[in-house]
Design a protein around this motif. Structure first.
Motif, PDB file in Angstrom:
ATOM      1  N   VAL A  80       0.861  -1.187   0.000  1.00 26.90           N
ATOM      2  CA  VAL A  80       0.000   0.000   0.000  1.00 26.90           C
ATOM      3  C   VAL A  80       0.891   1.228   0.000  1.00 26.90           C
ATOM      4  O   VAL A  80       1.858   1.305   0.753  1.00 26.90           O
ATOM      5  N   LEU A  81       0.563   2.184  -0.857  1.00 24.20           N
ATOM      6  CA  LEU A  81       1.293   3.443  -0.920  1.00 24.20           C
ATOM      7  C   LEU A  81       0.296   4.571  -0.694  1.00 24.20           C
ATOM      8  O   LEU A  81      -0.712   4.666  -1.398  1.00 24.20           O
ATOM      9  N   THR A  82       0.555   5.405   0.316  1.00 28.38           N
ATOM     10  CA  THR A  82      -0.286   6.568   0.561  1.00 28.38           C
ATOM     11  C   THR A  82       0.268   7.721  -0.262  1.00 28.38           C
ATOM     12  O   THR A  82       1.438   8.071  -0.140  1.00 28.38           O
ATOM     13  N   VAL A  83      -0.583   8.293  -1.106  1.00 30.12           N
ATOM     14  CA  VAL A  83      -0.185   9.358  -2.025  1.00 30.12           C
ATOM     15  C   VAL A  83      -0.816  10.658  -1.543  1.00 30.12           C
ATOM     16  O   VAL A  83      -2.036  10.762  -1.455  1.00 30.12           O
ATOM     17  N   PRO A  84       0.001  11.665  -1.211  1.00 33.43           N
ATOM     18  CA  PRO A  84      -0.555  12.915  -0.702  1.00 33.43           C
ATOM     19  C   PRO A  84      -1.322  13.697  -1.772  1.00 33.43           C
ATOM     20  O   PRO A  84      -1.067  13.552  -2.971  1.00 33.43           O
ATOM     21  N   ALA A  85      -2.266  14.508  -1.310  1.00 33.83           N
ATOM     22  CA  ALA A  85      -3.043  15.349  -2.211  1.00 33.83           C
ATOM     23  C   ALA A  85      -2.105  16.271  -2.991  1.00 33.83           C
ATOM     24  O   ALA A  85      -1.125  16.784  -2.456  1.00 33.83           O
ATOM     25  N   GLY A  86      -2.404  16.461  -4.274  1.00 34.41           N
ATOM     26  CA  GLY A  86      -1.616  17.346  -5.114  1.00 34.41           C
ATOM     27  C   GLY A  86      -0.422  16.700  -5.783  1.00 34.41           C
ATOM     28  O   GLY A  86       0.245  17.325  -6.609  1.00 34.41           O
ATOM     29  N   ALA A  87      -0.132  15.454  -5.445  1.00 32.27           N
ATOM     30  CA  ALA A  87       1.001  14.765  -6.069  1.00 32.27           C
ATOM     31  C   ALA A  87       0.635  14.371  -7.498  1.00 32.27           C
ATOM     32  O   ALA A  87      -0.532  14.275  -7.860  1.00 32.27           O
ATOM     33  N   ARG A  88       1.638  14.162  -8.308  1.00 32.55           N
ATOM     34  CA  ARG A  88       1.451  13.635  -9.666  1.00 32.55           C
ATOM     35  C   ARG A  88       2.098  12.267  -9.682  1.00 32.55           C
ATOM     36  O   ARG A  88       3.316  12.145  -9.624  1.00 32.55           O
ATOM     37  N   LEU A  89       1.269  11.218  -9.727  1.00 34.94           N
ATOM     38  CA  LEU A  89       1.732   9.842  -9.641  1.00 34.94           C
ATOM     39  C   LEU A  89       1.713   9.214 -11.027  1.00 34.94           C
ATOM     40  O   LEU A  89       0.738   9.345 -11.754  1.00 34.94           O
ATOM     41  N   VAL A  90       2.817   8.574 -11.393  1.00 33.72           N
ATOM     42  CA  VAL A  90       2.909   7.832 -12.657  1.00 33.72           C
ATOM     43  C   VAL A  90       3.296   6.408 -12.298  1.00 33.72           C
ATOM     44  O   VAL A  90       4.212   6.183 -11.512  1.00 33.72           O
ATOM     45  N   MET A  91       2.580   5.437 -12.876  1.00 29.98           N
ATOM     46  CA  MET A  91       2.917   4.034 -12.598  1.00 29.98           C
ATOM     47  C   MET A  91       2.868   3.204 -13.864  1.00 29.98           C
ATOM     48  O   MET A  91       2.149   3.523 -14.813  1.00 29.98           O
ATOM     49  N   GLU A  92       3.673   2.161 -13.837  1.00 29.06           N
ATOM     50  CA  GLU A  92       3.802   1.257 -14.982  1.00 29.06           C
ATOM     51  C   GLU A  92       4.003  -0.153 -14.453  1.00 29.06           C
ATOM     52  O   GLU A  92       4.736  -0.357 -13.477  1.00 29.06           O
ATOM     53  N   PRO A  93       3.388  -1.166 -15.063  1.00 34.51           N
ATOM     54  CA  PRO A  93       3.582  -2.553 -14.622  1.00 34.51           C
ATOM     55  C   PRO A  93       5.023  -3.013 -14.813  1.00 34.51           C
ATOM     56  O   PRO A  93       5.680  -2.629 -15.778  1.00 34.51           O
ATOM     57  N   LEU A  94       5.502  -3.814 -13.897  1.00 35.70           N
ATOM     58  CA  LEU A  94       6.802  -4.476 -14.031  1.00 35.70           C
ATOM     59  C   LEU A  94       6.504  -5.919 -14.427  1.00 35.70           C
ATOM     60  O   LEU A  94       6.239  -6.757 -13.586  1.00 35.70           O
ATOM     61  N   ALA A  95       6.483  -6.185 -15.699  1.00 36.12           N
ATOM     62  CA  ALA A  95       6.139  -7.512 -16.200  1.00 36.12           C
ATOM     63  C   ALA A  95       7.365  -8.194 -16.772  1.00 36.12           C
ATOM     64  O   ALA A  95       8.246  -7.554 -17.327  1.00 36.12           O
ATOM     65  N   THR A  96       7.391  -9.504 -16.630  1.00 38.47           N
ATOM     66  CA  THR A  96       8.458 -10.286 -17.251  1.00 38.47           C
ATOM     67  C   THR A  96       8.147 -10.431 -18.734  1.00 38.47           C
ATOM     68  O   THR A  96       6.984 -10.365 -19.133  1.00 38.47           O
ATOM     69  N   PRO A  97       9.148 -10.628 -19.572  1.00 40.30           N
ATOM     70  CA  PRO A  97       8.893 -10.772 -21.017  1.00 40.30           C
ATOM     71  C   PRO A  97       7.900 -11.899 -21.287  1.00 40.30           C
ATOM     72  O   PRO A  97       8.003 -12.979 -20.730  1.00 40.30           O
ATOM     73  N   GLY A  98       6.923 -11.609 -22.108  1.00 43.31           N
ATOM     74  CA  GLY A  98       5.908 -12.592 -22.459  1.00 43.31           C
ATOM     75  C   GLY A  98       4.709 -12.609 -21.528  1.00 43.31           C
ATOM     76  O   GLY A  98       3.724 -13.267 -21.800  1.00 43.31           O
ATOM     77  N   ASP A  99       4.786 -11.897 -20.405  1.00 44.97           N
ATOM     78  CA  ASP A  99       3.663 -11.848 -19.458  1.00 44.97           C
ATOM     79  C   ASP A  99       2.690 -10.760 -19.895  1.00 44.97           C
ATOM     80  O   ASP A  99       3.028  -9.588 -19.922  1.00 44.97           O
ATOM     81  N   ALA A 100       1.476 -11.155 -20.246  1.00 40.58           N
ATOM     82  CA  ALA A 100       0.478 -10.193 -20.725  1.00 40.58           C
ATOM     83  C   ALA A 100      -0.604  -9.923 -19.695  1.00 40.58           C
ATOM     84  O   ALA A 100      -1.544  -9.197 -19.971  1.00 40.58           O
ATOM     85  N   SER A 101      -0.487 -10.507 -18.490  1.00 39.59           N
ATOM     86  CA  SER A 101      -1.536 -10.301 -17.486  1.00 39.59           C
ATOM     87  C   SER A 101      -1.419  -8.899 -16.887  1.00 39.59           C
ATOM     88  O   SER A 101      -0.325  -8.407 -16.622  1.00 39.59           O
ATOM     89  N   PRO A 102      -2.561  -8.258 -16.672  1.00 42.12           N
ATOM     90  CA  PRO A 102      -2.536  -6.893 -16.154  1.00 42.12           C
ATOM     91  C   PRO A 102      -2.246  -6.852 -14.663  1.00 42.12           C
ATOM     92  O   PRO A 102      -2.422  -7.837 -13.950  1.00 42.12           O
ATOM     93  N   VAL A 103      -1.809  -5.691 -14.208  1.00 41.52           N
ATOM     94  CA  VAL A 103      -1.664  -5.423 -12.790  1.00 41.52           C
ATOM     95  C   VAL A 103      -3.038  -4.974 -12.309  1.00 41.52           C
ATOM     96  O   VAL A 103      -3.690  -4.162 -12.965  1.00 41.52           O
ATOM     97  N   CYS A 104      -3.496  -5.510 -11.203  1.00 39.73           N
ATOM     98  CA  CYS A 104      -4.777  -5.107 -10.621  1.00 39.73           C
ATOM     99  C   CYS A 104      -4.486  -4.336  -9.342  1.00 39.73           C
ATOM    100  O   CYS A 104      -3.664  -4.762  -8.529  1.00 39.73           O
ATOM    101  N   PHE A 105      -5.171  -3.199  -9.187  1.00 36.29           N
ATOM    102  CA  PHE A 105      -4.933  -2.385  -7.992  1.00 36.29           C
ATOM    103  C   PHE A 105      -6.196  -1.644  -7.593  1.00 36.29           C
ATOM    104  O   PHE A 105      -7.125  -1.486  -8.388  1.00 36.29           O
ATOM    105  N   ASP A 106      -6.236  -1.230  -6.335  1.00 40.11           N
ATOM    106  CA  ASP A 106      -7.317  -0.408  -5.804  1.00 40.11           C
ATOM    107  C   ASP A 106      -6.792   0.998  -5.604  1.00 40.11           C
ATOM    108  O   ASP A 106      -5.634   1.193  -5.230  1.00 40.11           O
ATOM    109  N   TRP A 107      -7.654   1.970  -5.820  1.00 35.08           N
ATOM    110  CA  TRP A 107      -7.310   3.388  -5.630  1.00 35.08           C
ATOM    111  C   TRP A 107      -8.463   4.002  -4.841  1.00 35.08           C
ATOM    112  O   TRP A 107      -9.588   4.059  -5.324  1.00 35.08           O
ATOM    113  N   HIS A 108      -8.190   4.411  -3.589  1.00 27.34           N
ATOM    114  CA  HIS A 108      -9.237   4.957  -2.722  1.00 27.34           C
ATOM    115  C   HIS A 108      -8.742   6.205  -2.024  1.00 27.34           C
ATOM    116  O   HIS A 108      -7.552   6.322  -1.716  1.00 27.34           O
ATOM    117  N   ASP A 109      -9.684   7.107  -1.739  1.00 33.76           N
ATOM    118  CA  ASP A 109      -9.367   8.222  -0.850  1.00 33.76           C
ATOM    119  C   ASP A 109      -9.031   7.638   0.506  1.00 33.76           C
ATOM    120  O   ASP A 109      -9.624   6.646   0.923  1.00 33.76           O
TER     121      ASP A 109
END
Length: 161
Positions: free
Chosen positions: A70-99
């Protein structure tokens, strides 16, 4: 981060809450208006955020998150994220985003009244099921309980005086 496919979302706050999927080769940018929490449900992600005054330098920057993190992201931040997948892995990253307010600990009423009420309801449900099973079992012995009126005695029962 890869820049060949970048997805930047600008959706209403109520639509952002909940489960999301991010496929390998894509990146997502989120800018929370309120302090929010990112919880990884499946996969691994590379997250970086900046643009927040008063946040310790080690808190901002790059983070590598896996399942359950879990990562707490402060208000006003600009968050960029990208999956870290192994070559050939096409499964998506699943995540929750809540206040953060949505993920707060339950209040006093929920702890002291709601939880015992749910426990009591579960216990009453189990009691009703047990009573129904008992009545079904007794109904199966109805012929024995009626003291032999109109029934044929078994060989062992007919030997009794």
């Amino acid at each position: 981060m890869s820049t060949d496919r970048v997805v930047s979302l600008s959706v209403p706050a109520h639509a952002r809450a909940g489960q999301w999927r991010l496929h390998p080769g894509h990146a997502m940018t989120l800018c929370p208006q309120k302090t929010a929490q990112l919880r990884v449900r499946h996969g691994r992600v590379w997250v970086t955020y900046a643009g927040v005054e008063g946040v310790a330098p080690e808190a901002a920057g790059d983070h590598f998150l896996g399942v359950g993190d879990v990562l707490t992201v402060p208000a006003g931040a600009r968050l960029v994220m990208e999956p870290l997948a192994t070559p050939g892995d096409a499964s998506p990253v699943c995540f929750d985003w809540h206040d953060s307010a949505l993920s707060a600990a339950p209040g006093r009423f929920a702890r002291e009244v709601g939880a015992p009420a749910r426990d009591l309801a579960a216990a009453l449900g189990q009691s009703a099921q047990a009573l129904a099973r008992l009545l079904r079992g007794l109904a199966g012995y109805g012929d024995v309980l009626l003291a032999g009126r109109g029934r044929v005695l078994s060989p062992l029962e007919s030997l009794r005086p």
